[in-house]
Design a protein around this motif. Structure first.
Motif, mmCIF file in Angstrom:
data_model
loop_
_atom_site.group_PDB
_atom_site.id
_atom_site.type_symbol
_atom_site.label_atom_id
_atom_site.label_comp_id
_atom_site.label_asym_id
_atom_site.label_seq_id
_atom_site.Cartn_x
_atom_site.Cartn_y
_atom_site.Cartn_z
ATOM 1 N N GLU A 1 0.749 4.172 -2.959
ATOM 2 C CA GLU A 1 0.582 5.592 -2.640
ATOM 3 C C GLU A 1 1.735 6.416 -3.238
ATOM 4 O O GLU A 1 1.526 7.466 -3.830
ATOM 5 C CB GLU A 1 0.621 5.723 -1.120
ATOM 6 C CG GLU A 1 -0.252 6.800 -0.546
ATOM 7 C CD GLU A 1 -0.231 6.647 0.974
ATOM 8 O OE1 GLU A 1 0.412 7.493 1.611
ATOM 9 O OE2 GLU A 1 -0.789 5.658 1.497
ATOM 10 N N SER B 1 8.774 10.942 0.110
ATOM 11 C CA SER B 1 7.442 11.573 0.099
ATOM 12 C C SER B 1 7.492 12.905 0.817
ATOM 13 O O SER B 1 6.893 13.885 0.383
ATOM 14 C CB SER B 1 6.405 10.672 0.770
ATOM 15 O OG SER B 1 6.347 9.450 0.100
ATOM 16 N N ALA C 1 1.563 6.754 -7.045
ATOM 17 C CA ALA C 1 0.520 7.668 -7.517
ATOM 18 C C ALA C 1 1.045 9.112 -7.599
ATOM 19 O O ALA C 1 0.682 9.843 -8.509
ATOM 20 C CB ALA C 1 -0.684 7.586 -6.589
ATOM 21 N N SER D 1 0.840 -1.204 0.000
ATOM 22 C CA SER D 1 0.000 0.000 0.000
ATOM 23 C C SER D 1 0.877 1.256 0.000
ATOM 24 O O SER D 1 0.558 2.239 -0.662
ATOM 25 C CB SER D 1 -0.990 -0.008 1.166
ATOM 26 O OG SER D 1 -0.279 0.001 2.373
ATOM 27 N N THR D 2 2.008 1.201 0.686
ATOM 28 C CA THR D 2 2.904 2.368 0.671
ATOM 29 C C THR D 2 3.432 2.596 -0.744
ATOM 30 O O THR D 2 3.518 3.729 -1.221
ATOM 31 C CB THR D 2 4.087 2.154 1.640
ATOM 32 O OG1 THR D 2 3.546 1.887 2.928
ATOM 33 C CG2 THR D 2 4.994 3.361 1.709
#
Ligand code: UDP
Length: 490
Positions: free
Chosen positions: A35, A467, A38, A31-32
């Motif tokens: 994210e 990020s 994206a 999931s990281t």
């Protein structure tokens, strides 16, 4: 792209990790990554270091770059080019960051040369890197690339894999040399809090320990027959290989250990003999000579068993010019040992022609060893410790730097004073005599590495760094500006 060398990598199937790290950690990684992906469309993460083979950084990059590819994030790995003078300067810097000086200053002439070589590399790099890309520069050899990359609009992180907890005049001088280059980056990563130079403050500092890949040729499971076959093939165990020593390459194909090592020995251990090893580059700070001395003086006279000092072929590691001299010193030391002791010790250099084959050799040696030693005098992290612990080996390591983070109580033995040879000898003798304790430590060691030093954790931490810096860049502030982040430094 002239000077730079692109290191080819292979996708490593991330899903394999699930069997080791469990469903929850695996889901978090997925999931990281989703994210991150994206918000990162059309951009690339570039890793830049100074060697594709030999040493911990290359070892880590081989694995992480392959996993990131499988997570569908664009990532590349480049190796800079330098001449002999450049690598001599960076080796002196490396030693000085570890508190070891050869007495000569790193002055303006060295700074000029360092800058000139990196300016030429930067020119080549700027043809590849686009504004908004992330560049992760590794170690002092690449720090001088930060400023031109920042100017070109990249998000630049400088990672130091090295350091010592106790700063002294020598470390301060090394950091002063590096300071103008290092501060140009947007963010910084160190392996331990104590390694951060005191002038580097602010929010964009992260502490991230290295990691191992359980499925690399270095760490993958090998059955005892394969281990023995590999060790017989390379010439470390007495006798002929009963079967081919096969292993899996990162691209999924089957490799076979066919080359031999250069082994200096009067006699070889048999498969049933106790074997103590240290695997390291031939670097004074790894103190191979001290291990030889300690074993010869404090173990060999009282116990059976062999010691093998194992390192890469000294011709193979371009950014490590001292290797040949350190190996020569070990050889001279070995020759001077009394015959009865000498016949219980081996000097082994492993060919680097095929990185996976070299890794399989190290793997087999670590799996076969009854005890693994890492008696470094300074150590940024010491991947060899995690590698051996992963294989369920009891490790006797110096209580310095990153080795302290790896050998938790009950998972191995920490040597309070790395120069205390009687203590090293006693630790080896005690463990050789206690098979049960070796097994208990080994299984605690394996679990500790699984819980703390497997690559998924490393990737999650990098995702947080990138990020954060990308968000700062998006918000209009220059990443790295003090106060541009809400949270404290981690
Ligand atoms: N290594 C290797 N072949 C050799 C000797 C060492 O692949 O002949 C590897 C070792 O297994 C480990 C890395 O080199 O993965 C050394 O990393 P470490 O962090 O222990 O020390 P560094 O060399 O980075 O100071």
């Amino acid at each position: 792209m002239g000077l730079l060398h692109a290191v080819p990598s292979h996708r490593r199937p991330v899903e394999r990790l699930a069997t080791v790290i469990g469903a929850e950690r695996y889901a978090r990684l997925r999931s990281t990554a989703a994210e991150f992906r994206a918000g990162f469309t059309g951009r690339t993460v570039w890793n830049v270091n100074s060697t594709a083979v030999g040493g911990g950084v290359a070892e880590i990059l081989q694995a992480l770059v392959g996993y990131v590819e499988d997570l569908d994030v664009a990532i590349r790995w480049l190796v800079i080019h330098g001449d002999a003078d450049f690598f001599h300067i960076t080796k002196r810097l490396h030693n000085a960051v570890h508190g070891q000086s050869d007495g000569s200053a790193l002055g303006p002439a060295e700074s000029d040369h360092y800058r000139r070589i990196l300016a030429a590399n930067a020119e080549a790099l700027l043809e590849l890197v686009h504004p908004g890309d992330v560049v992760l520069l590794h170690d002092p050899q690449t720090a001088g690339l930060a400023a031109p990359l920042v100017e070109a609009g990249a998000v630049v992180v400088w990672r130091s894999h090295i350091g010592v907890d106790d700063q002294n005049e020598t470390t301060e001088a090394a950091w002063e040399f590096l300071r103008p280059y290092v501060i140009a980056a947007h963010g910084w990563v160190f392996s331990r809090r104590g390694y951060v130079p005191r002038w580097l403050t602010g929010d964009n500092l992260w502490i991230i320990p290295p990691s191992i890949d359980p499925f690399s040729a270095k760490n993958q499971d090998l059955d005892p027959g394969t281990v023995r076959a590999i060790l017989a093939t390379i010439g470390v165990l007495d006798g002929a290989a009963a079967a081919p020593g096969r292993f899996l390459r990162p691209d999924g194909s089957v490799g076979e250990v066919a080359r031999t090592a250069a082994v200096v020995a009067d006699s070889l251990p048999g498969a049933g003999d106790d074997l103590v090893i240290q695997v390291s580059r031939w670097d004074r700070l790894k103190d191979m000579g001290g291990v030889l001395h300690g074993f010869a003086r404090h173990v060999a006279p009282d116990r059976t068993g062999y010691l093998a000092l194992v390192g890469p072929s000294v011709a193979g590691v371009a950014d490590d010019p001292e290797g040949a001299a350190v190996y020569r010193d070990c050889l001279a030391h070995w020759r001077s040992l009394p015959a009865a002791v000498r016949s219980r010790t081996l000097l082994v250099t492993l060919p680097l022609d095929d990185t996976d084959e070299n890794a399989a050799m190290v793997n087999a040696l670590q799996r076969h060893a009854g005890i693994v030693v890492q008696k470094s005098l300074a150590e940024g992290f010491g991947l060899t410790v995690a590698e051996a612990m992963w294989k369920g080996r009891p490790v006797i390591g110096s209580a310095i730097g990153g080795i302290n983070d790896q050998i938790a109580p009950g998972t191995g033995v920490l040597l309070a004073d790395p120069t205390d040879l009687p203590a090293l000898g006693a630790a080896i003798r005690d463990l050789l005599a206690d098979h049960g304790e070796r097994t208990r430590m080994g299984s605690a060691a394996h679990a500790y590495v699984r819980d703390n030093f497997v690559g998924d954790l490393h990737l999650l931490r990098y995702a947080e760094v990138f990020s954060t810096l990308l968000a700062q860049a998006r918000d209009g502030g220059r990443p790295g500006q003090a106060g541009s982040l809400a949270g404290p430094s981690r």
